[in-house]
Enzyme design. Structure first.
Site, PDB file in Angstrom:
ATOM      1  CE  LYS A 160     -21.927  -0.849  61.880  1.00  0.00           C
ATOM      2  NZ  LYS A 160     -21.795  -1.198  60.436  1.00  0.00           N
ATOM      3  NE  ARG A 197     -26.504   0.489  62.600  1.00  0.00           N
ATOM      4  CZ  ARG A 197     -26.534   1.227  62.343  1.00  0.00           C
ATOM      5  NH1 ARG A 197     -25.671   1.516  61.860  1.00  0.00           N
ATOM      6  NH2 ARG A 197     -27.058   2.077  62.344  1.00  0.00           N
ATOM      7  N   GLY A 241     -18.709   1.495  53.811  1.00  0.00           N
ATOM      8  CA  GLY A 241     -19.875   1.944  52.187  1.00  0.00           C
ATOM      9  C   GLY A 241     -19.409  -0.306  51.603  1.00  0.00           C
ATOM     10  CG  MET A 250     -20.016  -6.237  53.334  1.00  0.00           C
ATOM     11  SD  MET A 250     -19.345  -7.224  54.481  1.00  0.00           S
ATOM     12  CE  MET A 250     -19.015  -6.098  55.949  1.00  0.00           C
ATOM     13  NE  ARG A 268     -15.743   3.550  61.013  1.00  0.00           N
ATOM     14  CZ  ARG A 268     -16.413   3.536  59.737  1.00  0.00           C
ATOM     15  NH1 ARG A 268     -16.775   2.897  59.959  1.00  0.00           N
ATOM     16  NH2 ARG A 268     -16.803   4.149  58.981  1.00  0.00           N
ATOM     17  CG  HIS A 317     -18.264   5.895  48.063  1.00  0.00           C
ATOM     18  ND1 HIS A 317     -17.823   5.812  47.413  1.00  0.00           N
ATOM     19  CD2 HIS A 317     -17.895   4.456  48.747  1.00  0.00           C
ATOM     20  CE1 HIS A 317     -17.100   4.328  47.140  1.00  0.00           C
ATOM     21  NE2 HIS A 317     -17.419   3.548  47.887  1.00  0.00           N
ATOM     22  CB  SER A 366      24.398  -5.821  46.198  1.00  0.00           C
ATOM     23  OG  SER A 366      22.270  -5.078  45.763  1.00  0.00           O
ATOM     24  CB  CYS A 379      20.226  -2.913  44.325  1.00  0.00           C
ATOM     25  SG  CYS A 379      20.558  -4.618  43.348  1.00  0.00           S
ATOM     26  CE1 TYR A 414      22.866  -2.182  49.972  1.00  0.00           C
ATOM     27  CE2 TYR A 414      24.573  -3.126  50.698  1.00  0.00           C
ATOM     28  CZ  TYR A 414      23.730  -2.316  49.926  1.00  0.00           C
ATOM     29  OH  TYR A 414      24.427  -2.933  48.784  1.00  0.00           O
TER      30      TYR A 414
END
Lengths: 891, 891
Positions: free
Chosen positions: A27, A96, A105, A107, A340, A456, A771, A838, A858
């Site tokens: 902010k 703020r 929301g 704080m 923002r 919210h 693997s 994997c 991979y």
């Protein structure tokens, strides 16, 4: 030199900038940057996050901080030509919070600070509006009382509702000034009673207390929970911005709004916002009054609207991204209060990133990096099948897209409790508050009867990638008795009652609430998504395969871009009804001959399985893992099931019971499984290898090319592998000779025991590929059974001992260190060694990045996560490139 | 240049020497060396182990080998002035195996080779003794038939017994020449019938076949088993020595004997041997005729005896060790046939080594290295308590010292089967043969009714360090019906019958067989032993501690030289009857308060435990491990026990059952245990730490100094350890403040999870010491549950996949690699980090050597193994020193 704790902005000058986000919070940095850009912003100053962290050390402001703040306040007084605490010409401010990451929301904010019985008179005098003055005053007392002094909000709400009743009005704006003035007095009495101290009248004391309260809110329960869920460290702290008040509640030429510069659900390039006339910011965000679309502003205040549009465009160009803006119009003059980067749905994120490339604002690589791979999860979630008949019982705003199905619950706690028991639930609330985030996280989706697109519930659900419907006024909730009703749109005409535990389905893209369990289908991938994935594929180095045990999964995964199968578990094929009996006969066999007879029954079935899978993956490698789980997993354990089996195989029950008991193990995870089965019962692996090669040869006869990789599980010793490799090669060569066909094949191993990683150089002398089976490797390395960890892992996470679940993201310092050892030692013996992963980590973005870093060839993951892995692999490459660039730059 | 395969000796010259043991085998090298020393040795030659290994490649003699052998044979002919195969003046030879390591009785020997119907006549003519000639011939046919042609020994034995019967004599020497001649014909028919080919009459063919048979015996079942048990690699191969025959069976001035230059049981410096007049070597070793003590020879053949004594002394001085010699006297002239370092009991080994130092033959360091640390195990075994009343039922020769107790079995197979089920057995046999070694290994001890001090049973048992009684003629065995009887020394007068499964106890030091389970006590350590251990202590670097949970164990271990306790397991204290209820209440507690109440009951008991242990170890460090096992280990699991407990704690049975079910785990080894208990139930560790510090403080009040090391088990993450260390420090400081005493203490951790080793640098930042818990570390690193591995480990060992049990000796390439990583990384963060080991490997010599190598500070083992560890640590140091010397020499 002492530290600078306070940064001023206003009057077209700012000490801070967007680059100082860590110090000033999002902010504060945004206000400073907008000031520099010449955008109308009320003057003010920001106290740094460093001051906040200092404050936590001794629970007092660092030396000099408040003096700096007072000096900055004087600068604001000069710009505004008002004086803080001056009864004749009072300056009012908002206080703020603002952290480095956006925590909507989470704080606290205090508006109208500086009011007392004297200054309110100055405010009235200047505005010529007594109602406005006392309205601001009563809001301030309630806000300050709640946030700074810890009085429960309900107390003020009750008194307020009582006042409405007394004055027989229904809206707050309709309360006369004297009623509001009375309310101020009532509110102060409430404060005295509940907080046991008088409400502070000295504006400086108010300011001091408010700053401390904002600091303290960093460790408030909601903020702590939010940070845990979002992996935000406690050590960032919050900044405090003190900003001159702008009043959106000054009359009909005033108001307050929020705006996204593009549609946060779809990404469409069109303003998307809401506005409340004659209101303060809290009214919009709280979702109590349903706001108007931004277009309403264009009609009523065209000049202000035009000015705002110009500001919005300037800002978007400057930030090169979709923005979430807060603004207030005071007497026709717009002011920006916050800028923002806007939260958005995954689909919107993709659309926006691709559009910004087309608009030449960002590069393709920037676009790739803008999409969090994990967010794709949301895009890949199922949607409601449009071809099925559904019963829509209510409709609200489509606040967060996707679909969700589950049993109705009416409180966040219920949602958490049931989800812990693996139940799928949908949370139904009048509105949500930050206290509910645990439950929102636990729920499949959320419906609120109130609120809007920026309430919210809507903001948080979008951030979570969770389906959400807001403002669904059709439903009437009875929280106490745990049901809701929807009126008269039932075909029978009457009221429909939906009780806790009943199933509903949500369509977050249309806002429809559906009764019962609707059929869900996989989503279609958007064109933007396909474009982005193509860009990602073009830059990544890591290949992406899939874990698939069925032709269906293989097909799906190939569609999602899988470049092969990294793990085909043969045991899953053993469980189907027509096979399990043969499997059990095989397990209970007493002689090799008996076992071979049972295996002979399984052979044609396994062959058909492999043929189907190889066909789907034609031309791509398929890694088949030979039988892995302990044999007792295939055997029934309840008395009833045992009795049935005994009958089927014609054995006395007690004999079967004792055989089953003999198979049981104390620690099955460390028991008779993996290649230990192949060593003790070679005939099992012989059958499987035969099935694999026969399948590949028969396909070759049909002109279909299978690329076979046979994987030996749970190898601890090179000799174990060598013996199983010899078996595989022997059977494979026999089959190929019989069919007079050559099949491309390799024999490799899973690295899933710490020992295997440590002696990888020995194993790689024989094995053509590795693997990493990171599921088991994690269990062994941590000494942690996945099945048993629920008893203590919650405490571990609560106490911050294990901040991340090692079964979700690779534990880089432990398991990862072993993987690195495995790769290095393996390639030392065999430089061309192919190495993959994997375990379930193969589709988790941080783990994919790690795999890229240590040089894997991979990753392999569930079909559903293939696109995530593809994008994560691209991210890994781009981050590496950026770091190399940085290093090269330093030289 | 082609390889030389044959080395001649004889006529005071030898091509080989003692240094060529690997090439010529022990026997061949010894014959060559004795020849060089001028000792009378029959001429002959040795075919190398290299020839043997070449032979195995193609199953044929390597090119040129047999030609070389024939040339060497010609040399023997010249020295002996006889000709191989010459009917008038035949040379006869023995063909003997000989490997690098002594493998008594494991491979085959053929005597009298070269005989046929013609040459036997020449032999008779020269010896003027027809009986002698045909006796040699019938022995040859039977031996060759058995060993080279594979006919079962019983066939010849039967025919021989029949002949004795026919001729109404009881001893072989009493059979007349014509009977022996007939036997030769009968034996040849047996060969034809059983082997389906005629007995070879050509001496050259006999030689060829015999050499091949000796080679083949290297892979005979007995030899393979022996090598597996003694860790001898298959790749060593055997040599073959072909030696001119010397006849001990030529009359009463002939004979054959074996001799140890010192007593192999006690080490006493006195000849210890046995002699058979008019006999061939096989008669002594086979144990069929009971031989006379060596002193008999002194009386009957004083000149030969004197000559032999001089030879014995020369050889002992030359080899600087106690020797095991084979000799034959032919017509008054002694010949040495074999020299080797003598096998001996552990006690004798110690005595001999210490004596040789005193005799200035070897250095102290050589003496230390002469004693295999593992052999001390035998010395440290319990003996029969002499204060208890025992019932001796029979007496034989004290062939191998120590004591053994177990259930009677009558076959090697039974011994192996029962031992596999953890039953202790004593093997009772008429005599043992090489086929029995598996069973001998499995048994606690062995009794044979026949044989002598150098019979197969005696030699093998001594080598195994196993208690053995031979020549126990008092017992009459019925193998078929599985019992033995002992006559009339029962007090009631009658016969006593001992059946399979009955308990007996053996005293190998007295030769007594005792009925029932006698009480065993620890042995007293000899003076020589104490001397040797002092020498060992003076050179070793590694400290030796003990694992002890009771004051008794602590006391015993301190006596054995333990320098502290490396592992005191607190949970063992929880199981005693008067505590278990409180433990169970603690486990079943639902609230922290309930749990604390139960713990309060345990606190004084734990404190007393610690006081007693600290007192025993006064001034030495005691490492106390906080609670480790999963809580369900303390809870009953059978229905009956649950019912009892339910009554005790006044709970409904079904509630208790469901609570117990909730505690159960799928993989308890990887479950809720170790410091995970401390993290979730800190009050448990708090109680334990309080008990430890209160104990130490109260002792300090009494003037007793405790040195406390508190060990946190199962640490996977540094934060886990930090939290438990904070708890320990907090409680410890509180207690010390309360007592106003300071106690020396450290907080450290076990390294028993792979992860802990990998992040040792992080853990060492907090931990003052490490102790490797190699039991669990092995389980995790291998993914191998000790409790479940019995299902497949036998196959692994059989298939040579895991040649050594990793739970017995540290797996250096896997587990050891992790330990090395742990030490290196730990010391990187904390150079002074104390590192030990407390797994069962801590007392295993190869593992101790490894621990020395990687720089551990101490090993900790069971009290009983402390001396072994002390000696092994000295070995490790001396070996390291020797290697350094070698390297320095090379530079």
């Amino acid at each position: 030199m002492t530290k600078k704790y306070v940064y001023s902005f206003g009057g077209k000058k700012a000490e801070g900038s967007a680059a100082m986000r860590n110090l000033l919070g999002g902010k504060g940095a945004g206000l400073a940057e907008m000031t520099r850009l010449g955008i109308p912003v009320p003057p003010g100053f920001t106290i740094t996050t460093e001051a906040c962290l200092e404050y936590f050390k001794n629970k007092q402001f660092p030396k000099g901080m408040f003096n700096e703040a007072v000096a900055a306040l004087t600068r604001v007084e000069k710009i505004k030509k008002e004086k803080f605490g001056d009864p004749a010409n009072p300056l009012l401010v908002s206080v703020r919070s603002g952290s480095r990451a956006s925590m909507p929301g989470m704080m606290d904010t205090v508006l109208n600070l500086g009011l007392n019985d004297q200054t309110v008179l100055g405010m009235i005098k200047k505005s010529h509006n007594e109602q406005f003055g006392y309205d601001a005053y009563r809001r301030f007392v309630a806000m300050f009382g709640t946030i700074v002094m810890g009085v429960k909000r309900e107390h003020f709400d009750e008194a307020f509702t009582a006042a409405l009743h007394t004055h027989r009005v229904s809206l707050d704006a309709m309360l006369p000034a004297n009623a509001l003035k009375e309310l101020v007095a009532t509110f102060k009495k409430i404060v005295m009673k509940e907080a046991k101290r008088p409400f502070p009248d000295d504006p400086m004391e108010q300011l001091q207390m408010a700053i401390a309260a904002v600091f303290d809110s960093w460790f408030g329960a909601r903020a702590v929970t939010y940070r845990r869920l979002n992996n935000i460290p406690d050590t960032w702290g919050t900044s405090v911005s003190v900003v001159a008040m702008i009043f959106g509640n000054r009359g009909d030429d005033s108001g307050t709004g929020v705006l996204f510069t593009r549609n946060p659900n779809t990404g469409e390039r069109r303003f998307f916002g809401e506005f409340l006339f004659n209101a303060q910011g809290e009214d919009v965000v709280a979702g109590i009054r349903t706001p108007l679309p931004i277009s309403a502003l264009e009609q009523k205040l065209p000049k202000a609207y035009k000015e705002l549009v110009s500001i919005f465009n300037t800002l978007e160009k400057h930030y090169k991204d979709m923005l979430d803006l807060e603004f207030t119009i005071e007497a026709g003059n717009p002011y920006l209060l916050q800028t923002r980067v806007g939260k958005r749905s995954a689909a919107a994120a993709v659309q926006i990133a691709v559009d910004l490339v087309k608009e030449k604002r960002i590069t393709k690589e920037e676009a790739i990096l803008r999409i969090s791979p994990a967010s794709l999860d949301h895009l890949l979630h199922p949607m409601i099948d449009s071809t099925e008949k559904i019963k829509v019982i209510a409709k609200g705003l489509p606040a967060s897209p996707g679909a969700a199905m589950g049993r109705v619950v009416f409180s966040a706690e219920d949602a958490e409790q049931k989800a812990a028991k693996k139940e799928k639930v949908v949370l139904v609330r009048a509105e949500t508050s930050p206290e509910d985030i645990g439950g929102m996280h636990a729920a499949q989706g959320i419906v609120t009867s109130r609120g809007g697109m920026t309430s919210h519930a809507a903001v948080v659900a979008r951030g979570m990638g969770k389906c959400c419907i807001t403002a669904c006024g059709d439903i009437r909730i009875n929280e106490e008795e745990k049901f809701f009703t929807v009126g008269r749109n039932d075909t029978e005409g009457g009221e429909l009652m939906v009780r806790e535990g009943d199933f509903i389905t949500l369509n977050g893209s249309t806002g429809e609430v559906i009764l019962g369990e609707a059929k869900l289908v996989k989503p279609e991938m958007s064109e933007a998504f396909q474009t982005l994935m193509r860009w990602a594929d073009a830059v990544r180095r890591l290949r992406v395969r899939t874990n698939a045990d069925t032709p269906q999964d293989a097909k799906m995964a190939r569609k999602q871009g899988a470049e092969g199968i990294g793990l085909c578990r043969t045991e899953h094929m053993f469980f189907s009804e027509e096979r399990i009996l043969a499997v059990r006969e095989m397990i209970l066999a007493h002689t090799v001959e008996e076992r071979k007879q049972a295996l002979a029954k399984l052979l044609p079935m396994q062959k058909n399985d492999f043929m189907a899978i190889f066909k789907e993956m034609e031309g791509l490698p398929v890694t088949v893992r030979l039988l892995d789980p302990p044999l007792h997993e295939f055997i029934p354990h309840t008395l009833d099931e045992i009795a049935v089996l005994a009958k089927e195989i014609d054995w006395p029950v007690d004999r079967l019971q004792s055989e089953i008991a003999a198979l049981s193990e104390v620690n099955p995870m460390l028991g008779h499984r993996g290649c230990r089965l192949g060593v003790t019962y070679p005939e099992i692996y012989e059958m499987q290898v035969q099935a694999i090669f026969e399948a590949a040869c028969e396909l070759k006869q049909q002109g279909v090319r299978a690329v076979v990789e046979i994987m030996i599980p749970l190898v601890a010793h090179q000799r174990e592998f060598a013996e199983m490799k010899a078996l595989t090669t022997r059977i494979g060569e026999e089959v190929m000779k019989r069919y007079k066909k050559k099949v491309a094949y390799m024999v490799g191993t899973m690295i899933e025991l710490p020992r295997a990683a440590l002696i990888a150089d020995e194993i790689a002398k024989e094995a053509a590929f590795f693997s990493f089976g990171t599921n088991d490797l994690t269990q062994m390395t941590f000494g942690l059974s996945r099945d048993d960890s629920a008893k203590f892992l919650p405490t571990y996470i609560k106490n911050n001992i294990l901040p991340e679940d090692p079964f979700v993201t690779i534990d880089q310092s432990g398991v990862g260190a072993l993987m690195q050892i495995g790769v290095e030692r393996g390639r030392k013996s065999r430089p061309e060694l192919k190495v993959g992963i994997c375990g379930e980590h193969g589709g988790e973005p941080a783990s994919v990045e790690f795999c890229h870093k240590i040089g894997l060839n991979y990753v392999s993951c569930s079909p559903f996560r293939v696109p995530i892995a593809r994008l994560a692999a691209a991210h890994a490459y781009l981050k590496e490139k950026a770091e190399k660039g940085k290093k090269a730059g330093k030289k």
